[in-house]
Write a protein that holds these residues in place. Structure first.
Motif: not given
Length: 409
Positions: A136-146, A358-365
């Motif tokens: 619901d969250f950890a997969y769709p966020l970075p795959v959407t970004v890349i 990866a750092r920025l994505e994880t901090q925001v997430a």
């Protein structure tokens, strides 16, 4: 139990939820010869030295044993699988549209989009009392970004996920099923993904857009452009590495915080600690546990043990990250830890160039999850893990939680 079976025990799925006792056993010996002829290194200072040692090759073509990477033979290796000067040339070409010095503002400019994507995903969870933080969250966020960065259409993301899962499974060294079948499937998935991304690149030659594929296709830098096979391999690497490890980092991060309510509440009270907390997560629960494809170009002595030329060499990064000779109270999670030079993104010339993203994505997430989730609790602990001992993280992370209204702050 014999240290010659450590790799076998680490690879066993029963160890996936907690491999750290096995890493501690490895550190007691420093270097451990395995019954298949490979060598494991698990101590911090020895790993650091090897990651910076030009006698240690990342090119599987230098091995004296069969290549088990599942790399298709009709595609060139990516830049993480070759040595300098070839590695340096390919990496610099790939970096030009991604970050400094040629594109210094690309990652920072993503911040607001990342916040919007994270908030949209969390908004979609409202009204539910059970959430799978992976799907619901950890997969769709970075795959959407890349996908946005590269220019991959959103409707093709499910196919990308299928290829990625098959490729990651091909890296598994478990004897539970036919390794040759896994490697064949992985090679076929790589070829399919590379062909798909190569087709996108062909379309961008005629119709460029504001994305990284267009930038790579039309880049006229001092070293010229990537050749078509090099471009296909590079795009495949960027697609996989651009989201796969971040999924684990976000999921491992939330699992760690849910197991430590005091740390979770501290980050809610002190959100300014989030950057250092992410660095600590990279040390404490790194998404990449080991580097399995290193080869000595000559006999190399490590910790009093001679590792022969060509022998498969495994650098167990997650073990080095918990080495008490390097980190005080190494098995303790400290979101404000100082002097945290971890191996979460490797080290040396092959240090992950996607680390800033990866750092920025994880901090925001994590910041958005902590802001919006109300009383989150684990449904099961440990959760079900993915099979890979290399890219280690939960396959699913079910939680019970309310979701606060999405007021902007």
């Amino acid at each position: 139990m014999s240290t010659e079976t450590l790799l076998e025990r680490i690879n066993a799925y029963a160890s996936r939820a907690d491999p750290y006792p096995l890493y501690a056993e490895l550190r007691e010996h420093g270097v451990a010869l395995q019954n298949d002829g490979s060598y494991l290194v698990g101590t911090y200072h020895e790993i650091a030295a090897l990651l910076h040692d030009p006698r240690i090759s990342s090119d599987v073509r230098h091995r004296t044993v069969p290549d088990l990477s599942g790399r298709p033979k009709d595609l060139p290796p990516s830049f993480i699988g070759v040595d300098d000067p070839e590695h340096d040339r390919l990496r610099r070409l790939a970096m030009r549209p991604f970050g400094p010095p040629h594109s210094p503002g690309r990652i920072d400019a993503l911040h607001d989009d990342l916040v919007d994507i994270a908030r949209e995903l969390i908004d979609g969870l409202q009204g539910r009392d059970r959430i799978d933080l992976v799907d619901d969250f950890a997969y769709p966020l970075p795959v959407t970004v890349i996908c946005r960065l590269l220019g991959v259409p959103r409707e093709d993301m499910p196919e990308i996920r299928g290829w990625t899962n098959t490729i990651i499974a091909s890296l598994d060294r478990s004897p539970d099923d036919d390794p040759q079948a896994r490697q064949r499937a992985g090679a076929e998935a790589r070829i399919a993904m590379a062909g798909y991304l190569g087709g996108l690149a062909d379309r961008r030659r005629e119709h460029p857009a504001d994305d990284m594929i267009s930038a790579l296709v039309h880049d006229d830098g001092p070293e010229g452009r990537l050749g078509k096979p090099e471009l296909m391999t590079t795009l495949t690497l960027l697609m996989i590495a651009g989201h796969e490890t971040t999924v684990n980092l976000i999921t491992n991060g939330m699992l760690t915080l849910l197991r430590r309510p005091d740390a979770l509440e501290r980050l809610r009270r002190e959100p300014e600690l989030m950057p250092s907390a992410v660095e600590e997560l990279l040390r404490y629960e790194p998404p990449v546990q080991m580097l399995p494809q290193r080869t000595p170009l000559t006999d190399v002595e490590v910790g009093g043990v001679t590792i022969p030329q060509g022998a498969p060499l495994f650098l167990i990064l997650a073990s080095g990250n918990r080495d008490p000779l390097r980190f005080e109270d190494a098995d303790h999670f400290d979101p404000a830890r100082r002097d945290n030079q971890h191996f979460g993104f490797g080290s040396g010339v092959h240090n992950c160039f996607g680390a800033p993203l990866a750092r920025l994505e994880t901090q925001v997430a994590l910041a958005e999850l902590l802001r919006r989730l109300d009383g989150p609790r684990l449904v099961e602990d440990p959760p079900p893990y993915r099979h890979s001992p290399i890219l280690r993280g939960p396959r699913h992370l079910p939680i019970v939680s309310g979701v606060r209204a999405g007021a902007r702050t």
